[in-house]
Design a protein around this motif. Structure first.
Motif, PDB file in Angstrom:
ATOM      1  N   ARG A  70       0.868  -1.180   0.000  1.00 14.22           N
ATOM      2  CA  ARG A  70       0.000   0.000   0.000  1.00 14.22           C
ATOM      3  C   ARG A  70       0.899   1.223   0.000  1.00 14.22           C
ATOM      4  O   ARG A  70       1.750   1.365   0.883  1.00 14.22           O
ATOM      5  CB  ARG A  70      -0.879   0.004   1.238  1.00 14.22           C
ATOM      6  N   VAL A 122       0.472  -0.703 -10.628  1.00  5.81           N
ATOM      7  CA  VAL A 122      -0.163  -1.248  -9.432  1.00  5.81           C
ATOM      8  C   VAL A 122      -0.649  -2.641  -9.782  1.00  5.81           C
ATOM      9  O   VAL A 122      -1.545  -2.805 -10.609  1.00  5.81           O
ATOM     10  CB  VAL A 122      -1.338  -0.368  -8.957  1.00  5.81           C
ATOM     11  N   ARG A 156      -2.146  -6.644  -9.031  1.00  6.30           N
ATOM     12  CA  ARG A 156      -3.256  -7.254  -8.297  1.00  6.30           C
ATOM     13  C   ARG A 156      -2.859  -7.390  -6.823  1.00  6.30           C
ATOM     14  O   ARG A 156      -1.774  -7.828  -6.506  1.00  6.30           O
ATOM     15  CB  ARG A 156      -3.573  -8.637  -8.868  1.00  6.30           C
ATOM     16  N   THR A 173      -2.331  -1.467  -3.527  1.00  8.45           N
ATOM     17  CA  THR A 173      -3.187  -0.300  -3.375  1.00  8.45           C
ATOM     18  C   THR A 173      -2.358   0.969  -3.461  1.00  8.45           C
ATOM     19  O   THR A 173      -1.354   1.109  -2.770  1.00  8.45           O
ATOM     20  CB  THR A 173      -3.921  -0.316  -2.011  1.00  8.45           C
ATOM     21  N   GLU A 207      -2.837   5.084  -3.026  1.00 10.76           N
ATOM     22  CA  GLU A 207      -3.705   6.148  -2.561  1.00 10.76           C
ATOM     23  C   GLU A 207      -3.010   7.484  -2.774  1.00 10.76           C
ATOM     24  O   GLU A 207      -1.850   7.654  -2.402  1.00 10.76           O
ATOM     25  CB  GLU A 207      -4.037   5.977  -1.080  1.00 10.76           C
ATOM     26  N   VAL A 226      -2.850   0.014 -13.850  1.00  6.41           N
ATOM     27  CA  VAL A 226      -3.409  -0.742 -12.736  1.00  6.41           C
ATOM     28  C   VAL A 226      -3.940  -2.054 -13.293  1.00  6.41           C
ATOM     29  O   VAL A 226      -4.854  -2.057 -14.117  1.00  6.41           O
ATOM     30  CB  VAL A 226      -4.544   0.039 -12.036  1.00  6.41           C
ATOM     31  N   GLY A 256      -5.241  -4.139  -9.280  1.00  4.45           N
ATOM     32  CA  GLY A 256      -5.053  -3.444  -8.008  1.00  4.45           C
ATOM     33  C   GLY A 256      -6.160  -2.450  -7.726  1.00  4.45           C
ATOM     34  O   GLY A 256      -7.165  -2.385  -8.425  1.00  4.45           O
ATOM     35  N   ARG A 257      -5.947  -1.662  -6.692  1.00  5.61           N
ATOM     36  CA  ARG A 257      -6.911  -0.639  -6.287  1.00  5.61           C
ATOM     37  C   ARG A 257      -6.221   0.716  -6.326  1.00  5.61           C
ATOM     38  O   ARG A 257      -5.043   0.819  -6.004  1.00  5.61           O
ATOM     39  CB  ARG A 257      -7.394  -0.892  -4.857  1.00  5.61           C
ATOM     40  N   ILE A 258      -6.993   1.746  -6.690  1.00  4.79           N
ATOM     41  CA  ILE A 258      -6.444   3.097  -6.668  1.00  4.79           C
ATOM     42  C   ILE A 258      -7.515   4.056  -6.171  1.00  4.79           C
ATOM     43  O   ILE A 258      -8.678   3.962  -6.563  1.00  4.79           O
ATOM     44  CB  ILE A 258      -5.884   3.515  -8.047  1.00  4.79           C
ATOM     45  N   SER A 259      -7.106   4.941  -5.268  1.00  3.03           N
ATOM     46  CA  SER A 259      -8.000   5.940  -4.710  1.00  3.03           C
ATOM     47  C   SER A 259      -7.291   7.287  -4.778  1.00  3.03           C
ATOM     48  O   SER A 259      -6.176   7.429  -4.268  1.00  3.03           O
ATOM     49  CB  SER A 259      -8.342   5.587  -3.262  1.00  3.03           C
ATOM     50  N   SER A 261      -9.760  -4.256 -12.371  1.00  5.39           N
ATOM     51  CA  SER A 261      -9.525  -3.688 -11.054  1.00  5.39           C
ATOM     52  C   SER A 261     -10.714  -3.889 -10.135  1.00  5.39           C
ATOM     53  O   SER A 261     -11.857  -3.865 -10.564  1.00  5.39           O
ATOM     54  CB  SER A 261      -9.231  -2.199 -11.174  1.00  5.39           C
TER      55      SER A 261
END
Length: 166
Positions: free
Chosen positions: A34, A49, A51, A54, A56, A70, A73-76, A98
């Motif tokens: 992360r 990014v 799997r 994360t 941010e 990505v 994975g996750r992106i915020s 994603s």
């Protein structure tokens, strides 16, 4: 030895003259990792990014010479500003399979270098975000994705603003 995190916003609150800018070469966020970007950042190269990873961006000011990829994975991205200095990809943010993508109260300036966001399968929430100055691609492109867009603005999209396929 104690490891803890203090946000850049809090540091600036207590020490108003404090300034820190980080520079990264080809940033990579792997399985179980992360990464939080919450300050002025220059990225020379691509951001990936994987799997299970994360990324941010919170209250960040990003200048990028590359693209973001990505793959699972996750992106915020919240309360941030992203300016594309240079990009050889069709889109700045390239997302595939994603779990979750969120953009909230963010300004994404493609600087006539590329399109904004391309998502191929995933869940996307975009709120109160400004997209500006895309090149030969639309600002947003979605293929087989669940999308929720609200209260956003679009400026100077040379190839249009939103494209939905699938």
């Amino acid at each position: 030895y104690v490891d803890y995190y203090i946000s850049y916003t809090i540091l600036r609150y207590f020490f108003s003259d404090f300034y820190l800018e980080e520079t990264y070469q080809n940033l990579h966020v792997g399985l179980g990792e992360r990464m939080i970007l919450d300050k002025p950042v220059v990225v020379n190269g691509n951001v990936t990014v994987e799997r299970g990873g994360t990324l941010e961006m919170i209250d960040a000011d990003i200048r990028i010479h590359g693209a973001v990829y990505v793959d699972g994975g996750r992106i915020s991205i919240k309360n941030s500003r992203i300016i594309v200095e240079e990009c050889e990809s069709h889109f700045l943010l390239n997302v595939r399979d994603s779990a979750f993508i969120q953009l909230e109260n963010t300004m994404l300036d493609c600087n006539f270098q590329c399109g904004g966001v391309s998502v191929k399968s995933g869940h996307v929430i975009i709120t109160e975000t400004e997209f500006c100055r895309s090149k030969q691609q639309t600002m947003l492109e979605f293929v087989d994705a669940e999308v929720n867009i609200s209260r956003c603005s679009f400026l100077e999209g040379r190839a249009g603003f939103i494209r939905i396929l699938g």
